[in-house]
Design a protein around this motif. Structure first.
Motif, mmCIF file in Angstrom:
data_model
loop_
_atom_site.group_PDB
_atom_site.id
_atom_site.type_symbol
_atom_site.label_atom_id
_atom_site.label_comp_id
_atom_site.label_asym_id
_atom_site.label_seq_id
_atom_site.Cartn_x
_atom_site.Cartn_y
_atom_site.Cartn_z
ATOM 1 N N GLU A 1 14.337 -22.392 0.876
ATOM 2 C CA GLU A 1 13.002 -21.929 1.209
ATOM 3 C C GLU A 1 12.573 -20.858 0.219
ATOM 4 O O GLU A 1 13.292 -19.896 -0.028
ATOM 5 N N VAL A 2 11.384 -21.027 -0.335
ATOM 6 C CA VAL A 2 10.845 -20.043 -1.267
ATOM 7 C C VAL A 2 10.492 -18.772 -0.517
ATOM 8 O O VAL A 2 9.843 -18.804 0.525
ATOM 9 N N HIS A 3 10.936 -17.660 -1.070
ATOM 10 C CA HIS A 3 10.691 -16.364 -0.445
ATOM 11 C C HIS A 3 10.215 -15.400 -1.525
ATOM 12 O O HIS A 3 10.867 -15.276 -2.565
ATOM 13 N N ILE A 4 9.076 -14.751 -1.270
ATOM 14 C CA ILE A 4 8.518 -13.797 -2.231
ATOM 15 C C ILE A 4 8.131 -12.532 -1.499
ATOM 16 O O ILE A 4 7.452 -12.602 -0.460
ATOM 17 N N VAL A 5 8.551 -11.404 -2.029
ATOM 18 C CA VAL A 5 8.236 -10.113 -1.432
ATOM 19 C C VAL A 5 7.641 -9.212 -2.502
ATOM 20 O O VAL A 5 8.290 -8.925 -3.510
ATOM 21 N N GLU A 6 6.408 -8.774 -2.255
ATOM 22 C CA GLU A 6 5.728 -7.871 -3.171
ATOM 23 C C GLU A 6 5.806 -6.446 -2.659
ATOM 24 O O GLU A 6 5.835 -6.213 -1.444
ATOM 25 N N SER A 7 5.801 -5.504 -3.587
ATOM 26 C CA SER A 7 5.813 -4.089 -3.220
ATOM 27 C C SER A 7 5.215 -3.266 -4.347
ATOM 28 O O SER A 7 4.988 -3.783 -5.444
ATOM 29 N N GLY A 8 4.957 -2.001 -4.037
ATOM 30 C CA GLY A 8 4.497 -1.082 -5.072
ATOM 31 C C GLY A 8 3.025 -0.715 -5.018
ATOM 32 O O GLY A 8 2.562 0.117 -5.801
ATOM 33 N N GLY A 9 2.287 -1.326 -4.118
ATOM 34 C CA GLY A 9 0.870 -1.004 -4.024
ATOM 35 C C GLY A 9 0.644 0.383 -3.453
ATOM 36 O O GLY A 9 1.586 1.078 -3.049
ATOM 37 N N GLY A 10 -0.604 0.777 -3.422
ATOM 38 C CA GLY A 10 -0.953 2.078 -2.863
ATOM 39 C C GLY A 10 -2.382 2.431 -3.191
ATOM 40 O O GLY A 10 -3.151 1.591 -3.667
ATOM 41 N N MET A 11 -2.712 3.681 -2.931
ATOM 42 C CA MET A 11 -4.050 4.179 -3.221
ATOM 43 C C MET A 11 -3.968 5.137 -4.398
ATOM 44 O O MET A 11 -3.143 6.064 -4.379
ATOM 45 N N VAL A 12 -4.795 4.909 -5.402
ATOM 46 C CA VAL A 12 -4.820 5.778 -6.571
ATOM 47 C C VAL A 12 -6.260 6.067 -6.956
ATOM 48 O O VAL A 12 -7.171 5.312 -6.592
ATOM 49 N N GLN A 13 -6.438 7.116 -7.709
ATOM 50 C CA GLN A 13 -7.759 7.441 -8.231
ATOM 51 C C GLN A 13 -8.047 6.591 -9.471
ATOM 52 O O GLN A 13 -7.118 6.109 -10.134
ATOM 53 N N PRO A 14 -9.317 6.403 -9.799
ATOM 54 C CA PRO A 14 -9.642 5.703 -11.045
ATOM 55 C C PRO A 14 -8.938 6.364 -12.225
ATOM 56 O O PRO A 14 -8.875 7.594 -12.316
ATOM 57 N N GLY A 15 -8.399 5.525 -13.091
ATOM 58 C CA GLY A 15 -7.630 6.022 -14.219
ATOM 59 C C GLY A 15 -6.143 6.128 -13.953
ATOM 60 O O GLY A 15 -5.361 6.351 -14.882
ATOM 61 N N GLY A 16 -5.757 5.954 -12.709
ATOM 62 C CA GLY A 16 -4.357 6.066 -12.338
ATOM 63 C C GLY A 16 -3.555 4.814 -12.671
ATOM 64 O O GLY A 16 -4.080 3.839 -13.211
ATOM 65 N N SER A 17 -2.285 4.881 -12.309
ATOM 66 C CA SER A 17 -1.363 3.778 -12.622
ATOM 67 C C SER A 17 -0.534 3.403 -11.398
ATOM 68 O O SER A 17 -0.256 4.240 -10.539
ATOM 69 N N LEU A 18 -0.138 2.163 -11.367
ATOM 70 C CA LEU A 18 0.789 1.646 -10.358
ATOM 71 C C LEU A 18 1.637 0.567 -11.004
ATOM 72 O O LEU A 18 1.180 -0.120 -11.927
ATOM 73 N N THR A 19 2.839 0.394 -10.494
ATOM 74 C CA THR A 19 3.676 -0.720 -10.909
ATOM 75 C C THR A 19 4.031 -1.549 -9.686
ATOM 76 O O THR A 19 4.617 -1.043 -8.730
ATOM 77 N N LEU A 20 3.653 -2.803 -9.725
ATOM 78 C CA LEU A 20 3.953 -3.727 -8.643
ATOM 79 C C LEU A 20 5.237 -4.486 -8.956
ATOM 80 O O LEU A 20 5.523 -4.791 -10.117
ATOM 81 N N SER A 21 5.981 -4.784 -7.906
ATOM 82 C CA SER A 21 7.221 -5.546 -8.055
ATOM 83 C C SER A 21 7.174 -6.775 -7.169
ATOM 84 O O SER A 21 6.582 -6.756 -6.089
ATOM 85 N N CYS A 22 7.814 -7.810 -7.630
ATOM 86 C CA CYS A 22 7.890 -9.069 -6.888
ATOM 87 C C CYS A 22 9.331 -9.549 -6.901
ATOM 88 O O CYS A 22 9.902 -9.778 -7.963
ATOM 89 N N ALA A 23 9.909 -9.687 -5.720
ATOM 90 C CA ALA A 23 11.263 -10.207 -5.584
ATOM 91 C C ALA A 23 11.172 -11.651 -5.120
ATOM 92 O O ALA A 23 10.571 -11.928 -4.076
ATOM 93 N N ALA A 24 11.765 -12.552 -5.883
ATOM 94 C CA ALA A 24 11.673 -13.979 -5.579
ATOM 95 C C ALA A 24 13.050 -14.555 -5.278
ATOM 96 O O ALA A 24 14.058 -14.140 -5.861
#
Length: 114
Positions: A1-24
């Motif tokens: 069974e295919v399983h995907i889990v995303e993480s790393g989101g959030g709230m940031v101000q314009p100009g900010g940075s985030l790194t999203l991760s995906c575990a498959a």
């Protein structure tokens, strides 16, 4: 069974940075290109970036130069580094096996707001 889990989101101000991760899991990771898509409130899902099984990246024009996709085949992981975020980047981001828009995981919410 295919399983995907995303993480790393959030709230940031314009100009900010985030790194999203995906575990498959549940499939032979190195056999597939992988993608990130997003869905803004009230809008259809849209493709953001994809990476081939050989790690060649492609980007939606509006995120070129700001987002970087990468994959770690040893860990079955895909990442999306997002810099210089704009309000229009707000949405539910999700990881896709292949190059479509079908969401399997829960996604991770990104909100860019001052």
């Amino acid at each position: 069974e295919v399983h995907i889990v995303e993480s790393g989101g959030g709230m940031v101000q314009p100009g900010g940075s985030l790194t999203l991760s995906c575990a498959a899991s549940g499939f032979i990771f190195t056999d597939y290109g992988m993608s990130w898509a997003r869905q803004a409130p009230g809008k259809e899902p849209e493709w953001v970036s994809r990476i081939s099984y050989g790690s060649t990246p492609f980007y939606k024009n509006s995120v070129k130069g700001r987002f970087t996709i990468s994959r770690d085949n040893a860990k079955n992981m895909v990442y999306l580094q997002m810099n210089s975020l704009k309000s229009e980047d707000t949405g539910l981001y999700y990881c896709v096996r292949g190059y479509g828009l079908d969401r399997i995981g829960q996604g991770t919410q990104v909100t860019v707001s001052s």
